[in-house]
Design a protein around this motif. Structure first.
Motif, PDB file in Angstrom:
ATOM      1  N   LYS A 254      10.721  -3.126  38.521  1.00  0.00           N
ATOM      2  CA  LYS A 254      11.945  -3.838  38.890  1.00  0.00           C
ATOM      3  C   LYS A 254      13.146  -2.921  39.101  1.00  0.00           C
ATOM      4  CE  LYS A 254      10.191  -8.017  38.513  1.00  0.00           C
ATOM      5  NZ  LYS A 254      10.099  -8.912  39.691  1.00  0.00           N
ATOM      6  N   ARG A 255      12.945  -1.618  38.973  1.00  0.00           N
ATOM      7  CA  ARG A 255      14.104  -0.712  39.029  1.00  0.00           C
ATOM      8  C   ARG A 255      14.720  -0.693  40.423  1.00  0.00           C
ATOM      9  NH1 ARG A 255      12.388   4.928  40.482  1.00  0.00           N
ATOM     10  NH2 ARG A 255      10.198   4.778  41.096  1.00  0.00           N
ATOM     11  N   GLN A 256      16.009  -0.401  40.448  1.00  0.00           N
ATOM     12  CA  GLN A 256      16.747  -0.305  41.698  1.00  0.00           C
ATOM     13  C   GLN A 256      16.456   1.036  42.360  1.00  0.00           C
ATOM     14  OE1 GLN A 256      18.514  -3.015  42.784  1.00  0.00           O
ATOM     15  NE2 GLN A 256      17.642  -3.958  40.955  1.00  0.00           N
ATOM     16  N   GLY A 257      16.821   1.152  43.612  1.00  0.00           N
ATOM     17  CA  GLY A 257      16.497   2.366  44.358  1.00  0.00           C
ATOM     18  C   GLY A 257      17.086   3.637  43.796  1.00  0.00           C
ATOM     19  N   ASP A 258      18.253   3.544  43.137  1.00  0.00           N
ATOM     20  CA  ASP A 258      18.903   4.744  42.619  1.00  0.00           C
ATOM     21  C   ASP A 258      18.556   5.011  41.154  1.00  0.00           C
ATOM     22  OD1 ASP A 258      20.198   2.516  41.681  1.00  0.00           O
ATOM     23  OD2 ASP A 258      22.216   3.401  41.805  1.00  0.00           O
ATOM     24  N   GLN A 259      17.675   4.220  40.578  1.00  0.00           N
ATOM     25  CA  GLN A 259      17.305   4.403  39.176  1.00  0.00           C
ATOM     26  C   GLN A 259      16.054   5.254  39.065  1.00  0.00           C
ATOM     27  OE1 GLN A 259      17.049   0.229  38.039  1.00  0.00           O
ATOM     28  NE2 GLN A 259      19.000   0.348  36.938  1.00  0.00           N
ATOM     29  N   GLU A 260      16.089   6.218  38.131  1.00  0.00           N
ATOM     30  CA  GLU A 260      14.945   7.098  37.929  1.00  0.00           C
ATOM     31  C   GLU A 260      13.805   6.349  37.252  1.00  0.00           C
ATOM     32  OE1 GLU A 260      14.631  10.000  39.107  1.00  0.00           O
ATOM     33  OE2 GLU A 260      16.707  10.323  39.762  1.00  0.00           O
ATOM     34  N   LYS A 261      12.594   6.784  37.524  1.00  0.00           N
ATOM     35  CA  LYS A 261      11.437   6.174  36.890  1.00  0.00           C
ATOM     36  C   LYS A 261      11.456   6.471  35.394  1.00  0.00           C
ATOM     37  CE  LYS A 261       6.421   5.802  37.367  1.00  0.00           C
ATOM     38  NZ  LYS A 261       5.223   6.269  38.117  1.00  0.00           N
ATOM     39  N   LEU A 262      11.171   5.471  34.594  1.00  0.00           N
ATOM     40  CA  LEU A 262      11.226   5.612  33.142  1.00  0.00           C
ATOM     41  C   LEU A 262       9.952   6.231  32.603  1.00  0.00           C
ATOM     42  CD1 LEU A 262      12.737   2.127  32.218  1.00  0.00           C
ATOM     43  CD2 LEU A 262      13.934   4.327  32.235  1.00  0.00           C
ATOM     44  N   THR A 263      10.106   7.232  31.743  1.00  0.00           N
ATOM     45  CA  THR A 263       9.000   7.783  30.970  1.00  0.00           C
ATOM     46  C   THR A 263       9.157   7.294  29.528  1.00  0.00           C
ATOM     47  OG1 THR A 263      10.214   9.783  30.351  1.00  0.00           O
ATOM     48  CG2 THR A 263       8.994   9.833  32.440  1.00  0.00           C
ATOM     49  N   ILE A 264       8.339   7.799  28.631  1.00  0.00           N
ATOM     50  CA  ILE A 264       8.442   7.411  27.226  1.00  0.00           C
ATOM     51  C   ILE A 264       9.711   7.973  26.582  1.00  0.00           C
ATOM     52  CG2 ILE A 264       7.366   7.726  24.948  1.00  0.00           C
ATOM     53  CD1 ILE A 264       4.666   7.711  26.355  1.00  0.00           C
ATOM     54  N   ILE A 265      10.128   9.146  27.028  1.00  0.00           N
ATOM     55  CA  ILE A 265      11.210   9.866  26.336  1.00  0.00           C
ATOM     56  C   ILE A 265      12.513   9.069  26.240  1.00  0.00           C
ATOM     57  CG2 ILE A 265      12.597  11.972  26.286  1.00  0.00           C
ATOM     58  CD1 ILE A 265       9.692  12.378  25.560  1.00  0.00           C
ATOM     59  N   PRO A 266      12.991   8.394  27.299  1.00  0.00           N
ATOM     60  CA  PRO A 266      14.234   7.630  27.140  1.00  0.00           C
ATOM     61  C   PRO A 266      14.151   6.575  26.038  1.00  0.00           C
ATOM     62  CG  PRO A 266      13.729   7.904  29.466  1.00  0.00           C
ATOM     63  CD  PRO A 266      12.542   8.397  28.711  1.00  0.00           C
ATOM     64  N   PHE A 267      12.996   5.948  25.875  1.00  0.00           N
ATOM     65  CA  PHE A 267      12.840   4.951  24.811  1.00  0.00           C
ATOM     66  C   PHE A 267      12.849   5.621  23.432  1.00  0.00           C
ATOM     67  CE2 PHE A 267      10.929   3.053  28.591  1.00  0.00           C
ATOM     68  CZ  PHE A 267      11.517   1.793  28.603  1.00  0.00           C
ATOM     69  N   LEU A 268      12.253   6.803  23.332  1.00  0.00           N
ATOM     70  CA  LEU A 268      12.274   7.530  22.068  1.00  0.00           C
ATOM     71  C   LEU A 268      13.697   7.963  21.723  1.00  0.00           C
ATOM     72  CD1 LEU A 268      10.928   8.828  19.659  1.00  0.00           C
ATOM     73  CD2 LEU A 268      10.286  10.770  21.108  1.00  0.00           C
ATOM     74  N   VAL A 269      14.451   8.390  22.728  1.00  0.00           N
ATOM     75  CA  VAL A 269      15.857   8.748  22.485  1.00  0.00           C
ATOM     76  C   VAL A 269      16.619   7.532  21.960  1.00  0.00           C
ATOM     77  CG1 VAL A 269      18.015   9.480  23.572  1.00  0.00           C
ATOM     78  CG2 VAL A 269      15.865  10.617  24.185  1.00  0.00           C
ATOM     79  N   MET A 270      16.393   6.363  22.568  1.00  0.00           N
ATOM     80  CA  MET A 270      17.072   5.151  22.101  1.00  0.00           C
ATOM     81  C   MET A 270      16.659   4.806  20.670  1.00  0.00           C
ATOM     82  SD  MET A 270      17.061   2.629  25.421  1.00  0.00           S
ATOM     83  CE  MET A 270      18.096   1.436  24.590  1.00  0.00           C
ATOM     84  N   ALA A 271      15.367   5.002  20.335  1.00  0.00           N
ATOM     85  CA  ALA A 271      14.915   4.741  18.971  1.00  0.00           C
ATOM     86  C   ALA A 271      15.584   5.689  17.986  1.00  0.00           C
ATOM     87  CB  ALA A 271      13.399   4.872  18.901  1.00  0.00           C
ATOM     88  N   LEU A 272      15.770   6.944  18.379  1.00  0.00           N
ATOM     89  CA  LEU A 272      16.487   7.895  17.532  1.00  0.00           C
ATOM     90  C   LEU A 272      17.938   7.465  17.329  1.00  0.00           C
ATOM     91  CD1 LEU A 272      15.272  11.414  18.703  1.00  0.00           C
ATOM     92  CD2 LEU A 272      15.231  10.549  16.370  1.00  0.00           C
ATOM     93  N   VAL A 273      18.566   7.038  18.416  1.00  0.00           N
ATOM     94  CA  VAL A 273      19.952   6.574  18.327  1.00  0.00           C
ATOM     95  C   VAL A 273      20.072   5.431  17.336  1.00  0.00           C
ATOM     96  CG1 VAL A 273      21.769   5.383  19.620  1.00  0.00           C
ATOM     97  CG2 VAL A 273      20.637   7.381  20.620  1.00  0.00           C
ATOM     98  N   LYS A 274      19.104   4.527  17.338  1.00  0.00           N
ATOM     99  CA  LYS A 274      19.125   3.381  16.426  1.00  0.00           C
ATOM    100  C   LYS A 274      18.835   3.791  14.984  1.00  0.00           C
ATOM    101  CE  LYS A 274      19.422  -0.445  19.144  1.00  0.00           C
ATOM    102  NZ  LYS A 274      20.263  -1.645  18.879  1.00  0.00           N
TER     103      LYS A 274
END
Length: 436
Positions: A254-274
């Protein structure tokens, strides 16, 4: 005609000496003002040194691995007319580029290597125009000096580097030497000299000694310091990534044309932030000599990355202020800059916690080395589909990944380390909570 004596310029930030990494010129070369002639490495970064005048190189002083004081004469250039004042080329200081070692600024300074009495003048090789190109191999056991890039080119072209004359410092083979050798028919001559080919079953007798200099030496120093001074505690747990992988696939679709493809790492960064606010000692720097622990509210997440120049840790600054798409975009930008050698010093320093990922290569667990002076590092391992029991006792396929971690045991107790990883596990296994 007069002689200009070029001195190693001030590279900024109070640096008083630098290590020669690579000369990009040789005796006899024509050089121009602002031409990139030399790479040197300081405790901060690798710096490109520009030429100051137009002229012809008559002598190089120092070879890769030598540590040279700022202000030392390193290059002699024949110029037309009167030589300019022997000074630095301009008031601007050289800008450090992307070969900065991970967190070099933040680490305790390594003990300096013994200085050499004086830099050695590199003997001037015969000018390229008169140097005969032959396929005669070097003497038995003689070391061949060449960069990894040149070695790869030689391998791709079936060239024995022992047959290539080197015109660089100490006989080092340059790209121009390899070009000249190929252009002169050297590859064919080498094949004839070796009987048209090499028996793949013949015993291998080659031995290569390679001096560890520049970024690789700095990485070695930093890793040795971390292991020597930090008592590591490792903790590994299994993460069921099935729900996260389903969500990731849906978001990528569902990503928009200017959005990068998601890997696992962004979710892990968010989990660290939490999770990190509940374990603040794992988002911190520890100065063991001063016994001072500095905890950070901001989460500057370093991402360890293998590049052609060695291990680097570009940093996602203020990850707590970014959403998953912004983290992905920053990951893509920093990763590309690191591989191209274009990261700035600011982008390679200041991390408060680090993520390292070898999952794409494989391996079920790692014991990552802490990026000193940080107190924690999280490692991603490979994901695989494995049978697991569901709530009703049925065997079902699940996507399983081990999460490895190391902590500074002086600061982070094993109990607290386990709680942090369990918090991260809970967020990754219930990914909707990352967005709550």
């Amino acid at each position: 005609m007069s002689e200009y004596r070029y001195k190693l310029p001030d590279v900024g930030e109070g640096v008083v000496e630098a290590e020669i990494v690579e000369w990009h010129i040789k005796v006899g070369d024509k050089v121009t003002e602002d031409q990139h002639i030399l790479d040197v490495m300081t405790d901060k970064a690798t710096v490109e040194i520009p030429c100051a005048v137009n002229g012809t190189v008559t002598q190089l002083v120092g070879e890769p691995g030598d540590v040279i004081a700022v202000g030392t004469e390193i290059l002699f250039i024949a110029v037309d007319g009167a030589a300019p004042a022997e000074d630095t080329p301009s008031e601007e200081k050289a800008e450090p580029k992307a070969e900065a070692a991970a967190q070099v600024d933040a680490q305790p300074e390594a003990k300096p290597e013994p200085k050499k009495d004086a830099p050695k003048a590199v003997p001037a090789p015969a000018p390229a125009a008169t140097k005969a190109i032959t396929a005669s191999p070097r003497k038995e056991g003689e070391r061949v000096l060449a960069s990894p890039a040149i070695r790869k080119r030689a391998l791709d072209n079936d060239i024995d580097l022992a047959s290539v004359p080197g015109t660089g410092p100490a006989g080092r083979i340059t790209h121009r030497d390899l070009d000249d050798f190929i252009a002169s028919g050297g590859r064919l001559m080498a094949a004839i000299a070796h009987g048209g080919g090499v028996n793949p079953r013949a015993p291998r007798t080659g031995v290569e000694e390679q001096k560890v200099i520049g970024l690789r030496r700095k990485i070695a120093e930093n890793m040795a310091h971390a292991k020597r001074s930090i008592p590591h505690i490792a903790y590994v747990d299994e993460i069921d990534m099935t729900a996260l992988e389903d969500l990731r696939a849906h978001m990528n679709a569902k990503r928009q044309g200017d959005q990068e493809k998601l890997t696992i790492i962004p979710f892990l960064v968010m989990a660290l932030v939490k999770s990190l606010p509940d374990t603040p000692q794992a988002n911190a720097h520890f100065d063991g000599e001063a016994s001072v622990l500095t905890k950070y509210e901001a989460i500057h997440c370093g991402i360890a990355a293998a590049t052609p120049n060695g291990l680097m840790v570009p940093v996602i600054k203020h990850a707590e202020s970014l959403d998953v798409w912004q983290i992905a975009a920053e990951l893509k930008r920093l990763g590309a800059a690191a591989k191209d050698g274009k990261c700035t010093k600011d982008e390679l320093t200041g991390s408060t916690v680090t993520i390292t990922s070898l999952g794409a290569i494989g391996g079920i667990a790692t014991t990552p080395v802490i990026n000193a002076p940080e107190t924690a590092i999280i490692g991603v391992n490979k994901m695989q589909t494995l049978p697991r029991y569901d709530a009703e006792g049925r065997i079902v396929p699940r996507k399983i990944m081990n999460l490895s971690s190391s902590f500074d045991h002086r600061i982070v107790d094993g109990y607290d380390a386990a709680l942090l990883i369990q918090d991260i596990k809970a967020y990754l296994e219930n990914p909707a909570t990352l967005f709550m």
